[in-house]
Design a protein around this motif. Sequence first.
Motif, short mmCIF file in Angstrom:
data_model
loop_
_atom_site.label_atom_id
_atom_site.label_comp_id
_atom_site.label_asym_id
_atom_site.label_seq_id
_atom_site.Cartn_x
_atom_site.Cartn_y
_atom_site.Cartn_z
N HIS A 116 0.85 -1.20 0.00
CA HIS A 116 0.00 0.00 0.00
C HIS A 116 0.88 1.24 0.00
O HIS A 116 1.82 1.35 0.80
N VAL A 117 0.58 2.17 -0.90
CA VAL A 117 1.31 3.44 -0.94
C VAL A 117 0.29 4.56 -1.17
O VAL A 117 -0.29 4.66 -2.26
N PHE A 118 0.07 5.38 -0.15
CA PHE A 118 -0.84 6.52 -0.27
C PHE A 118 -2.22 6.12 -0.84
O PHE A 118 -2.65 6.61 -1.88
N ASP A 119 -2.88 5.20 -0.18
CA ASP A 119 -4.25 4.80 -0.49
C ASP A 119 -4.39 3.99 -1.78
O ASP A 119 -5.51 3.71 -2.22
N HIS A 120 -3.30 3.63 -2.38
CA HIS A 120 -3.34 2.78 -3.58
C HIS A 120 -2.40 1.60 -3.36
O HIS A 120 -1.60 1.58 -2.42
N ARG A 121 -2.51 0.63 -4.24
CA ARG A 121 -1.64 -0.54 -4.13
C ARG A 121 -0.77 -0.67 -5.37
O ARG A 121 -1.18 -0.35 -6.49
N TYR A 122 0.46 -1.13 -5.14
CA TYR A 122 1.43 -1.33 -6.21
C TYR A 122 2.03 -2.72 -6.04
O TYR A 122 2.29 -3.17 -4.93
N GLY A 123 2.27 -3.40 -7.16
CA GLY A 123 2.87 -4.72 -7.08
C GLY A 123 3.70 -5.05 -8.31
O GLY A 123 3.52 -4.47 -9.38
N THR A 124 4.64 -5.97 -8.14
CA THR A 124 5.49 -6.44 -9.23
C THR A 124 4.90 -7.74 -9.78
O THR A 124 4.86 -8.74 -9.06
N PRO A 125 4.40 -7.74 -11.02
CA PRO A 125 3.68 -8.90 -11.56
C PRO A 125 4.61 -10.08 -11.88
O PRO A 125 5.51 -9.96 -12.69
N LYS A 126 4.35 -11.19 -11.25
CA LYS A 126 5.20 -12.36 -11.40
C LYS A 126 5.04 -13.03 -12.77
O LYS A 126 6.02 -13.36 -13.44
N GLY A 127 3.78 -13.23 -13.19
CA GLY A 127 3.53 -13.97 -14.42
C GLY A 127 4.13 -13.31 -15.65
O GLY A 127 4.79 -13.96 -16.46
N LEU A 128 3.91 -12.01 -15.80
CA LEU A 128 4.42 -11.29 -16.97
C LEU A 128 5.94 -11.33 -17.02
O LEU A 128 6.54 -11.51 -18.09
#
Length: 216
Positions: free
Chosen positions: A86-98
């Motif tokens: 979570h970063v400032f009310d949003h979510r960020y992630g590193t996509p494994k599949g791609l």
Amino acid sequence: MGEPHPIPSGQLDRRGLLFILSSPSGAGKTTLSRMLLAKDEDIKLSVSVTTRAPRPGEVDGVHYHFVSNEKFDAMVEEDDFYEWAHVFDHRYGTPKGLIRTALKEGQDFLFDIDWQGTQQLYQKDQQDVVSVFILPPSLDELRRRLEARAQDSDAVIDDRMDRARAEISHWAEYDYVVINDDVDECFDRVREVLDAERMRRTRQTGLIPFVRELMA
């Protein structure tokens, strides 16, 4: 003896790698990352998935993969992130599949992340990770660089210095450590690490068929 086999004109097939650059704020990882992306066409910046809306000028798939909260939830449920937060009310992630699909095709990815993100990435995909920690030549020089930006108050700089000491304490968790006394010399050393890791035997998937042909 048979006819000599020609050396392949191009590179042998290889598996890509996840190349991590970390450093305390002001030690140079962002500058080095930009230099690497500008001068090495075989590596690209990892594109994160985010639940926030695109900003003006941002392109889906280039700056971020923009998804709904529902889609992000589904990716979490399917364990399709190396790491997310979570970063400032949003979510960020590193996509494994791609990323894993591209790694098989020989694509290298650059990660400008901290020691916590490095640990998460390493736990999920140890065989593909190469991590480099960038150290300043001294804490006095680090403070001078932060002050030279003329962007932060003394209190903010003091906080950044405290965090820098905490981040530096994790230096031994990285594969390589490089001191950034001169940015061009530091960049050359980072490139040497990347080039050597690309040549690692276990990543060169084209070696087995090549050697078989060589010995036939």
